[in-house]
Scaffold this motif. Structure first.
Motif, PDB file in Angstrom:
ATOM      1  N   PRO A  16      19.020  -4.743   7.096  1.00  0.00           N
ATOM      2  CA  PRO A  16      17.706  -4.337   7.593  1.00  0.00           C
ATOM      3  C   PRO A  16      16.598  -5.124   6.871  1.00  0.00           C
ATOM      4  CG  PRO A  16      19.034  -2.416   7.109  1.00  0.00           C
ATOM      5  CD  PRO A  16      19.793  -3.607   6.585  1.00  0.00           C
ATOM      6  N   VAL A  17      15.734  -5.739   7.655  1.00  0.00           N
ATOM      7  CA  VAL A  17      14.679  -6.579   7.109  1.00  0.00           C
ATOM      8  C   VAL A  17      13.331  -5.935   7.412  1.00  0.00           C
ATOM      9  CG1 VAL A  17      13.541  -8.814   7.337  1.00  0.00           C
ATOM     10  CG2 VAL A  17      16.036  -8.675   7.355  1.00  0.00           C
ATOM     11  N   GLY A  18      12.414  -5.970   6.460  1.00  0.00           N
ATOM     12  CA  GLY A  18      11.119  -5.322   6.648  1.00  0.00           C
ATOM     13  C   GLY A  18      10.167  -6.157   7.473  1.00  0.00           C
ATOM     14  N   TYR A  19       9.320  -5.483   8.238  1.00  0.00           N
ATOM     15  CA  TYR A  19       8.283  -6.163   9.000  1.00  0.00           C
ATOM     16  C   TYR A  19       7.334  -6.859   8.023  1.00  0.00           C
ATOM     17  CZ  TYR A  19       4.142  -6.822  11.873  1.00  0.00           C
ATOM     18  OH  TYR A  19       3.062  -7.355  12.496  1.00  0.00           O
ATOM     19  N   ASN A  20       6.911  -8.078   8.369  1.00  0.00           N
ATOM     20  CA  ASN A  20       5.971  -8.852   7.549  1.00  0.00           C
ATOM     21  C   ASN A  20       6.553  -9.389   6.241  1.00  0.00           C
ATOM     22  OD1 ASN A  20       3.643  -9.411   8.785  1.00  0.00           O
ATOM     23  ND2 ASN A  20       2.446  -7.735   7.948  1.00  0.00           N
ATOM     24  N   GLU A  21       7.864  -9.195   6.049  1.00  0.00           N
ATOM     25  CA  GLU A  21       8.483  -9.620   4.800  1.00  0.00           C
ATOM     26  C   GLU A  21       8.438 -11.145   4.629  1.00  0.00           C
ATOM     27  OE1 GLU A  21      12.975  -9.031   3.443  1.00  0.00           O
ATOM     28  OE2 GLU A  21      11.982  -7.127   3.864  1.00  0.00           O
ATOM     29  N   LEU A  53       8.019 -11.391  11.922  1.00  0.00           N
ATOM     30  CA  LEU A  53       7.073 -10.915  12.938  1.00  0.00           C
ATOM     31  C   LEU A  53       7.624  -9.764  13.747  1.00  0.00           C
ATOM     32  CD1 LEU A  53       5.726 -14.197  14.517  1.00  0.00           C
ATOM     33  CD2 LEU A  53       4.681 -12.762  12.771  1.00  0.00           C
ATOM     34  N   ASP A  54       8.955  -9.669  13.792  1.00  0.00           N
ATOM     35  CA  ASP A  54       9.587  -8.672  14.638  1.00  0.00           C
ATOM     36  C   ASP A  54      10.949  -8.440  14.015  1.00  0.00           C
ATOM     37  OD1 ASP A  54      10.683  -7.171  16.715  1.00  0.00           O
ATOM     38  OD2 ASP A  54       9.791  -8.412  18.280  1.00  0.00           O
ATOM     39  N   THR A  55      11.269  -7.183  13.778  1.00  0.00           N
ATOM     40  CA  THR A  55      12.557  -6.933  13.132  1.00  0.00           C
ATOM     41  C   THR A  55      13.283  -5.792  13.822  1.00  0.00           C
ATOM     42  OG1 THR A  55      13.619  -6.193  11.081  1.00  0.00           O
ATOM     43  CG2 THR A  55      11.339  -5.536  11.379  1.00  0.00           C
ATOM     44  N   SER A  56      14.573  -5.994  14.054  1.00  0.00           N
ATOM     45  CA  SER A  56      15.393  -4.923  14.632  1.00  0.00           C
ATOM     46  C   SER A  56      16.809  -5.114  14.129  1.00  0.00           C
ATOM     47  CB  SER A  56      15.351  -5.008  16.158  1.00  0.00           C
ATOM     48  OG  SER A  56      15.938  -6.206  16.584  1.00  0.00           O
ATOM     49  N   GLY A  68      12.611  -9.251   0.458  1.00  0.00           N
ATOM     50  CA  GLY A  68      12.430  -7.811   0.267  1.00  0.00           C
ATOM     51  C   GLY A  68      11.002  -7.432  -0.033  1.00  0.00           C
ATOM     52  N   VAL A  98       6.576  -8.328   0.865  1.00  0.00           N
ATOM     53  CA  VAL A  98       5.604  -9.041   1.687  1.00  0.00           C
ATOM     54  C   VAL A  98       5.036 -10.216   0.879  1.00  0.00           C
ATOM     55  CG1 VAL A  98       5.001  -7.036   3.082  1.00  0.00           C
ATOM     56  CG2 VAL A  98       3.778  -7.474   0.955  1.00  0.00           C
ATOM     57  N   LYS A 143      14.501   1.542  14.928  1.00  0.00           N
ATOM     58  CA  LYS A 143      15.344   0.502  15.517  1.00  0.00           C
ATOM     59  C   LYS A 143      14.685  -0.861  15.392  1.00  0.00           C
ATOM     60  CE  LYS A 143      18.467   0.049  18.163  1.00  0.00           C
ATOM     61  NZ  LYS A 143      19.799  -0.450  17.797  1.00  0.00           N
ATOM     62  N   VAL A 165      10.707  -2.977  14.566  1.00  0.00           N
ATOM     63  CA  VAL A 165       9.301  -2.951  14.159  1.00  0.00           C
ATOM     64  C   VAL A 165       8.653  -4.254  14.575  1.00  0.00           C
ATOM     65  CG1 VAL A 165       7.682  -2.550  12.268  1.00  0.00           C
ATOM     66  CG2 VAL A 165      10.053  -1.758  12.052  1.00  0.00           C
ATOM     67  N   GLY A 175       6.597  -4.122   5.730  1.00  0.00           N
ATOM     68  CA  GLY A 175       7.691  -3.657   4.887  1.00  0.00           C
ATOM     69  C   GLY A 175       8.602  -2.613   5.524  1.00  0.00           C
ATOM     70  N   VAL A 176       8.207  -2.036   6.655  1.00  0.00           N
ATOM     71  CA  VAL A 176       9.061  -1.021   7.281  1.00  0.00           C
ATOM     72  C   VAL A 176      10.291  -1.705   7.888  1.00  0.00           C
ATOM     73  CG1 VAL A 176       9.211   0.745   9.079  1.00  0.00           C
ATOM     74  CG2 VAL A 176       7.095   0.483   7.759  1.00  0.00           C
ATOM     75  N   ARG A 177      11.479  -1.111   7.649  1.00  0.00           N
ATOM     76  CA  ARG A 177      12.739  -1.726   8.065  1.00  0.00           C
ATOM     77  C   ARG A 177      13.479  -0.887   9.097  1.00  0.00           C
ATOM     78  NH1 ARG A 177      13.519  -2.479   2.120  1.00  0.00           N
ATOM     79  NH2 ARG A 177      13.294  -4.706   1.916  1.00  0.00           N
ATOM     80  N   PRO A 178      14.289  -1.544   9.911  1.00  0.00           N
ATOM     81  CA  PRO A 178      15.203  -0.783  10.767  1.00  0.00           C
ATOM     82  C   PRO A 178      16.082   0.093   9.889  1.00  0.00           C
ATOM     83  CG  PRO A 178      15.194  -3.094  11.407  1.00  0.00           C
ATOM     84  CD  PRO A 178      14.388  -2.993  10.135  1.00  0.00           C
TER      85      PRO A 178
END
Ligand SMILES: Nc1ncnc2c1ncn2[C@@H]1O[C@H](COP(=O)(O)OP(=O)(O)OP(=O)(O)O)[C@@H](O)[C@H]1O
Ligand SMILES: [Mg+2]
Lengths: 463, 576
Positions: A23-28, A44-47, A72, A74, B7, B9, B56-59
């Motif tokens: 799982p990767v964080g948004y904006n990381e 830019l987009d993580t799922s 891990g 920003v 799921k 972000v 920083g929010v993750r799936p």
């Protein structure tokens, strides 16, 4: 040791798509290694299935074998007092041959919003020494006042003159200057650097250079780095910071390019629908915080494509900034410097920074009166061109002449001419004095009695 | 409550699985519990907009349900507050996280610890209906806060009612069926609060702005749009109206605009005295500041949160003015969320439901008989920021379909520093007819006649100006030259009004009327003089005319005006 992935499935323009990750964080912040080179990017987009990354240094040289690792965290900017005097790249790496910045603090470059309730109302007058700004579009500390210009106009000279001359009245302290170049030519950049060096400004400057041949995506970082630095200098180190960034048009082109690469639904003229918000996040990082000594004053420069002020870039900027200084091609052609057209120019914070206790009590009235007749005189030029000057009424002839003199004496000044606000007001009064007193409808009688050259000189004689 | 999982972000938009939440329910996203709202449900996926930054929010992170939609907390303690778009008091946020807003902070909309003195206005045995007041609290020196049965509750006979000092969570009244009432209730912000009956807008909302009251007046409970390109004066107008409008409560919603403007307002409102009472304006104001750099989803919500609090005070019988600056930024927030949802876009990328949302919003305005008995009103003034200053764009057009008053800002006037830059030919008020009787009765029988005369002069002036552009003004017949001069006087001495001049910023009805009457008097004298063959140059250079220009800047203007007018009569008599 962070894990490396070699699961790039697609490379498209400035974007890479990576699958089967943790799982990767948004904006990381993302690091991509290829050969010996390290590039950086942002999520830019993580799922669960796929992660989309924009690569700041461009995707050139990347392949499906490139190794991607997620940090891990920003993107953060390393900061310390030693940053002052440095020249950095558009992504914050040393460009002056000096060492990396040894961080005292690391700051998220996205920058949190200043709580509106913590803001202090900006009202300290800044004298730029330029009459069309100080007299009629006054700048105050903590304001964001862009220069709207066009290709080939001397906006850089105006910006430099402001950077050189800007000071608060009665205070010796000067500004720390942050200069962010985005996609400007090497020649333009050298022009800035040479001037900073000539005047010694470089010692109190931080320079970020992303030039025309540097990667376009990097431009998305540059103002964020500059503003993060500005916040550090202003709110940690109590400095008054003046930040100049040029050219916002190049920044917006990069945004558009990113949007297109992501196949987003475009807004007006192909620019992303979120461009207002994106620009606001940069521009709103100006101001003063209650209880803190420093301040951030912004001078973004943008060139209006086709000199069109309704183009989305100047339009959205104008809706966010606290006014705009318009550089006019027509005045430039007439040989007037600085070619500032005051009619569409505006400083919204002017009111709180002028008048008694700031500049002088008659400032507002003089400014309004100058505006009124300059605008009217300009309209009359059109009429005079059709019916001939002789057909104008006496009053109209006076107004027409006023407009010409206004451009020659008030607007026009030398590149090194540093006029005090009192010089500026004096020029204004001298011009108004050529009109009959009854025509000064916007000026209170008491100011006329005090400052009108006719009475002022009489008063002097009496003394 | 279910706990789901993130799921995906992408910016402010999150997709989650494993939730049962309904549309518009509030959910908490991620480890930090970011405030969010469900805005779409598709298959087993919930689509969620997050009111805070999602960096920083993750799936895989949790998503918690709250079981309720976004609500406003309604009770004493709302006035004087400065909120963000989801009713979090900004000074509280500053206390908790410093000068920059951080994430995952929960704060109540009103203080739950403070004790208020509750005075019952109903007694044991009284039957309470929904929306009916059963007590009151002196919220501010001059604002009495009525404590009402929540409109959705069914009410009933009072079993117990207690006077004394209570927090908003403590029971102050118990009904026969055991229902316990406190001084606070919650209301879903996206739902209009009910009224007994909507009433016709027959009373003007006095603004003290000549161009507004005199030409394009707004009614109490009315709706107005103020569109204009950047820097044309929308914000200044809205702040000026907030300061001077004769309403009880002001709700100022800064929706996606500037931080420094909010600082200015927060600096000024507490200091500004209400001319009627001498009390600070802030005591009867509620400010929402969701600036352009704050999260867009909260910006989208701010309009509804603001409206809900406006309706709440209306329900107490107050006249409320809600200003929204800018509704375009609200529409853009919708567009941004819509495009991230990959919805089929309508015109210029705005969602197809843009018109419907605008309509729902403006429909919540109105003068009404409220459930508690008596009347209240919510008037709305919405700023519109059309791209490129072009009024044909979708937000302006959809707004114009809804609102009754249109104040068209004109950048040509702005460039001339003519303020307010309301174009007198393009603007209109559809309340014109309904408000006329009020002005005749309360100000002057000639109010409407003068207004129409002045408008006709300006209309003629516009036509003449086109000719002047071709031939110059000296070529016009003399009476038309006078008309040009009179139009210039109406424009410069009457329509122009500086919001920053200590006196001129507010003009009472009587002063508005007297000044216009004086200009029209000049016109009549001038026309007579032309008839007598007196040269135009002499007529237009009577000194009293210039003196008239400055009368509006005087607070005690009446003796000065009388003197100027006497002088004018004398000067005209002397003309030969
Ligand atoms: N009634 C007025 N009296 C005097 N000055 C005014 C008035 N209205 C506007 N101005 C001037 O015009 C400037 C711009 O006005 P304002 O900030 O209200 O524009 P705006 O339409 O809200 O622009 P934006 O859409 O960019 O927010 C003000 O800073 C002020 O100098
Ligand atoms: Mg505004």
């Amino acid at each position: 040791m962070t894990k490396e992935y070699k699961t790039i499935t697609e490379i498209s323009g400035p974007l890479i798509f990576v699958e089967k990750t943790e799982p990767v964080g948004y904006n990381e912040l993302v690091e991509i290694r290829t050969g010996g080179e390290l590039k950086r990017g942002q999520v830019l987009d993580t799922s669960d299935e796929i992660v989309v990354i924009q690569v700041f240094e461009g995707t050139g040289g990347l392949s499906k074998d490139s190794a991607v690792s997620f940090t891990g965290d920003v993107i953060k900017m390393p900061l310390s007092p030693g940053i002052v005097g440095r020249v950095l790249s558009g992504s914050g790496r040393p460009r002056d041959g000096g060492p990396e910045i040894v961080p005292e603090v690391l700051r998220d470059i996205a920058g949190a919003a200043i709580n509106p309730a913590s803001r202090e109302k900006p009202r300290a007058f800044i004298q730029t020494g330029i009459s069309t700004i100080d007299g009629t579009n006054t700048l105050v500390r903590g304001q964001k006042l862009p220069i709207f210009s066009g290709a080939g106009l001397p906006h850089n000279d105006v910006a430099l003159q402001i950077a050189r001359q800007a000071k608060a009245l009665g205070e010796a302290e000067s500004f720390a200057v942050i200069f962010c170049a985005m996609g400007i030519t090497n020649e333009e950049a050298q022009h800035f650097l040479a001037d900073f060096e000539r005047t010694g400004a470089l010692e109190r400057a931080v320079v970020f250079l992303n030039l025309a041949d540097d990667p376009a995506v990097e431009r998305i970082l540059t103002p964020r780095l500059g503003l993060t630095t500005a916040e550090y200098l202003a709110f940690d180190l109590d400095m008054h910071v003046l930040i100049i960034y040029t050219d916002m048009t190049n920044y917006c082109e990069s945004l558009r390019q990113m949007g297109a690469a992501r196949e987003e639904v475009p807004g007006r003229r192909g620019y992303p629908g979120y461009m207002y918000t994106d620009l606001a996040i940069q521009y709103e990082r100006a101001g003063i915080i209650r209880g803190k000594k420093g301040s951030i004053t912004q001078f973004p420069i943008l060139t209006m494509p086709g000199d069109d002020i309704t183009h989305p870039i100047p339009d959205l900027s104008g809706y966010i900034t606290e006014g705009q200084i318009i550089i006019s091609r027509e005045l430039h052609r007439k040989g007037i410097y600085p070619p500032v057209d005051i009619r569409p120019s505006l400083s919204r914070l002017m009111n709180s920074g002028i008048g008694k206790g700031h500049t002088r009590e008659d400032h507002r009235a003089v400014s309004d009166q100058l505006y009124a007749y300059y605008a009217e005189g300009n309209d009359l030029r059109g009429l005079a061109a059709i019916v001939g000057k002789e057909a104008l009424s006496e009053r109209d002839k006076l107004v027409l002449e006023f407009a010409d003199k206004f451009e020659k004496r008030f607007v026009n000044q030398g590149r090194d001419e540093d006029r005090s606000i009192f010089d500026t007001l004096q020029i204004g009064w001298d011009l108004l004095a050529d009109l009959p007193e009854a025509m000064l409808t916007r000026v209170d009688d008491k100011y006329i009695k005090q400052y009108h050259p006719k009475y002022a000189s009489a008063a002097k004689k009496a003394e | 409550m279910e706990v789901g999982k993130v799921k995906r972000v992408a910016g402010p938009l999150v997709q989650a699985i494993g939730l049962k939440a309904s549309m518009y329910d509030l959910v908490l996203v991620g480890e930090e519990g970011l405030m969010s709202e469900v805005i779409g449900i598709s298959g087993n996926k919930h689509i969620i907009q997050v009111y805070e930054d999602t960096g920083g929010v993750r799936p895989g992170e949790p998503v918690k349900e709250t079981g309720a939609p976004l609500v406003a907390q309604l009770g004493p303690g709302i006035l004087t507050q400065i909120y963000d778009g989801i009713q979090r008091p900004l000074p509280k946020l500053a206390e908790m996280s410093g000068d920059f807003i951080s994430r995952g902070l929960f704060v109540d909309g009103i203080d739950h610890k403070k004790k208020w003195e509750f005075k019952p206005t109903a007694k044991k045995g009284d039957a309470l209906k929904p929306g009916q007041a059963f007590g009151e609290v002196q919220e501010q020196l001059l604002i009495n806060h009525k404590i009402m049965v929540p409109p959705k509750m069914k009410g009933g006979a009072i079993k117990e009612i207690y006077g004394g000092n209570f927090t908003v969570d403590e029971t102050v009244c118990v009904l026969e069926d055991g229902t316990e009432l406190t001084m606070m209730h919650k209301w879903p912000v996206r739902q209009a609060r009910p009224v007994a009956e909507k009433l016709a807008p027959t009373i003007p909302l006095r603004t003290g702005q000549r161009v507004v009251d005199g030409f394009f007046s707004l009614a109490k409970g009315g709706t107005a749009a103020i569109p204009g390109g950047f820097g044309t004066g929308k914000t200044v107008m809205q702040q000026t109206l907030s300061k001077w409008a004769d309403v009880d409560i002001v709700i100022y919603v800064g929706c996606g605009e500037r931080g420094n403007e909010m600082a200015d307002l927060l600096h000024e409102f507490p200091e500004l005295q209400d001319p009627r009472t001498g009390r600070p304006l802030m005591e009867r104001s509620i400010v929402y500041a969701n600036t352009s750099n704050m999260p867009v989803a909260a910006r989208e919500a701010s309009i509804y949160t603001g409206m809900t609090t406006a309706e709440y005070y209306r329900d107490m019988g107050y006249d409320c003015l809600m200003t929204a600056d800018s509704t375009s930024r609200w529409a853009e927030a919708m567009r941004e969320m819509g495009s991230r949802l990959e919805e089929m876009p309508g015109e210029e990328g705005y969602p197809a439901y843009l018109g419907a949302r605008l309509a729902d919003f403006y429909e919540r305005a109105g003068r009404a008989a409220v459930l508690n008995g008596g009347q209240g009103s919510v008037s709305i003034v919405g700023a519109v920021s059309p791209a490129g200053g072009d009024f044909t764009e979708p937000v302006t057009q959809n707004t114009l379909r809804m609102v009754k008053v249109f104040w068209a800002l004109d950048s040509k006037l702005t460039q001339r520093r003519h303020f307010p830059s309301i174009n007198w030919l393009d603007s209109y008020s559809l309340y014109d007819q309904t408000l006329e009787p009020w002005f005749v009765e309360n100000v002057s029988p000639n109010w409407n006649k003068n207004k129409r005369r002045a408008m006709a002069i300006l209309q003629e002036n516009a036509e003449l100006e086109e000719i002047v552009m071709l031939v110059g003004s000296d070529a016009l017949p003399e009476d038309q030259q006078i008309t040009l001069e009179v139009a210039r006087m109406i424009i410069n001495f009457w329509l122009a009004q500086s919001a920053f001049h200590p006196v001129d910023t507010f003009a009472p009805y009587k002063k508005q009327f007297d000044l216009l009457e004086a200009i029209l008097k000049y016109r009549d004298l001038a026309f007579d003089a032309v008839q007598k063959g007196i040269p135009v140059a002499q007529i237009t250079s009577v000194p009293s005319k210039d003196a008239l220009a400055k009368v509006r800047l005087e607070a005690e203007y009446e003796p000065i005006l009388a003197k100027v007018m006497a002088q004018m009569e004398a000067e005209f008599k002397a003309l030969k």
